[in-house]
Design a protein around this motif. Structure first.
Motif, short mmCIF file in Angstrom:
data_model
loop_
_atom_site.label_atom_id
_atom_site.label_comp_id
_atom_site.label_asym_id
_atom_site.label_seq_id
_atom_site.Cartn_x
_atom_site.Cartn_y
_atom_site.Cartn_z
N SER A 182 -15.06 17.25 36.76
CA SER A 182 -16.08 17.70 37.69
C SER A 182 -15.87 17.09 39.07
CB SER A 182 -17.47 17.33 37.15
OG SER A 182 -18.48 17.65 38.09
N ARG A 187 -23.30 16.06 37.19
CA ARG A 187 -22.02 15.91 36.50
C ARG A 187 -22.25 15.39 35.09
NH1 ARG A 187 -18.46 12.66 40.87
NH2 ARG A 187 -16.90 12.77 39.22
N HIS A 205 -12.96 18.78 40.78
CA HIS A 205 -13.37 20.09 41.30
C HIS A 205 -14.10 19.95 42.63
CE1 HIS A 205 -14.93 24.16 41.48
NE2 HIS A 205 -16.16 23.66 41.58
#
Length: 301
Positions: free
Chosen positions: A178, A165, A181
């Motif tokens: 991130s 990340r 997600h």
């Protein structure tokens, strides 16, 4: 802050509930902090009569870090396991299980109900295998046995978990995006969590502790850990295995394999559940936990 010097390292922990209540140790997953067992979940356990012990696993959260060991060789860990050798790693999941047993000793808890999710389920299994004198019952959630023949997660789920990340010091928003997600990819499709809540949790964990290399060393420990099936088959403690049917990171086959290798284990499959614990499932999971703890607490016939 409550730190314990155990097993040669420093572990951060929290206790909730009266000391004479039923002790329940909660172990969290790879790269995650004890905050994954949030206060509303803990409060529901307290209402059921438990003394709840939460801990940050070594190398994450507020527990001792192993930064000086760098990033392990994942492929070497996989090769060692396939060849029946002990992987050369900073630590093993067995060391993390020993941390749990030592923390219970530190707290004066002779035996506890031991519960973990994902990697925490693997650690909970190892506590039962390697420290049976400390375990009243075993609850393994969204985990597996280390059986190399089990299917892995989907490519999207694996990528979401393992892709590095962004550095939050350089791009905080990209780091949070991130994390959002990943949570959405592996989460429970029947109970999608609001993005605002996911972001709030990520930001809170970021403020509490940011330690990305801990994930890598814990992940390597998973890759290098032995197949637990022959040892699970010898367990005599009550056990419950809980798994989401729609888990794309650790497929349901892992839960079925776990229950199938523990004598007398009860398997609870939850339709629509992925690789997380949404608030809508707190009561169902705690009901599942109680299927093991009640059997352990029942007087011998």
């Amino acid at each position: 802050m409550p730190h314990a010097e155990v097993n040669g390292i420093t572990i951060y922990y929290e206790q909730h509930g009266p000391e004479d209540a039923r002790p329940l140790l909660l172990i969290t997953g790879v790269g995650t902090q004890m905050t994954r067992y949030p206060l509303p979940f803990v409060e529901k356990l307290l209402a059921r009569g438990y003394r709840v012990v939460k801990m940050d696993n070594r190398d994450i959260g507020l527990s001792q870090k192993f930064t000086e060991h760098g990033i392990p060789d994942f492929q070497a860990a996989i090769r060692a396991k396939s060849e029946g050798r002990k992987a050369d790693l900073p630590y093993q999941l067995s060391d993390m299980a020993a941390d749990c047993a030592a923390l219970l000793d530190h707290l004066g808890i002779d035996k506890a109900h031991v519960c973990g999710f994902s990697m925490g389920g693997m650690i909970a299994q190892l506590v039962a295998i390697e420290h049976p004198e400390k375990v009243l019952s075993l609850i393994s959630i969204m985990s597996n046995t280390g059986n190399p023949a089990l299917p892995g997660g989907t490519k999207e789920a694996q990528a979401a978990l393992t892709t590095p990340r962004p550095d939050p010091d350089e791009d905080r928003e990209a780091f949070i995006a991130s994390g959002v997600h990943t949570a959405q990819v592996i989460g429970s499709p029947a109970w999608p969590q609001p993005e605002a809540l996911i972001r709030q949790n990520i930001e809170a964990d970021l403020e509490r502790s940011y330690h990305p290399t801990g994930f890598a060393r814990q992940y390597a420990a998973i890759l290098g850990t032995y197949d637990r099936r022959p040892h699970l088959q010898k367990l005599t403690v009550p056990a419950t295995v809980i798994h989401g049917v729609d888990d794309v990171l650790v497929p349901i086959a892992g839960g079925r394999d776990t229950a199938g290798n523990i004598p007398g284990a009860e398997l609870i499959e939850i339709e629509g559940m992925g690789h997380n614990i949404p608030p809508e499932l707190y009561d169902r999971l705690i009901d599942g936990i109680e299927t093991a703890t009640r059997r352990a607490d029942a007087p011998a016939a």
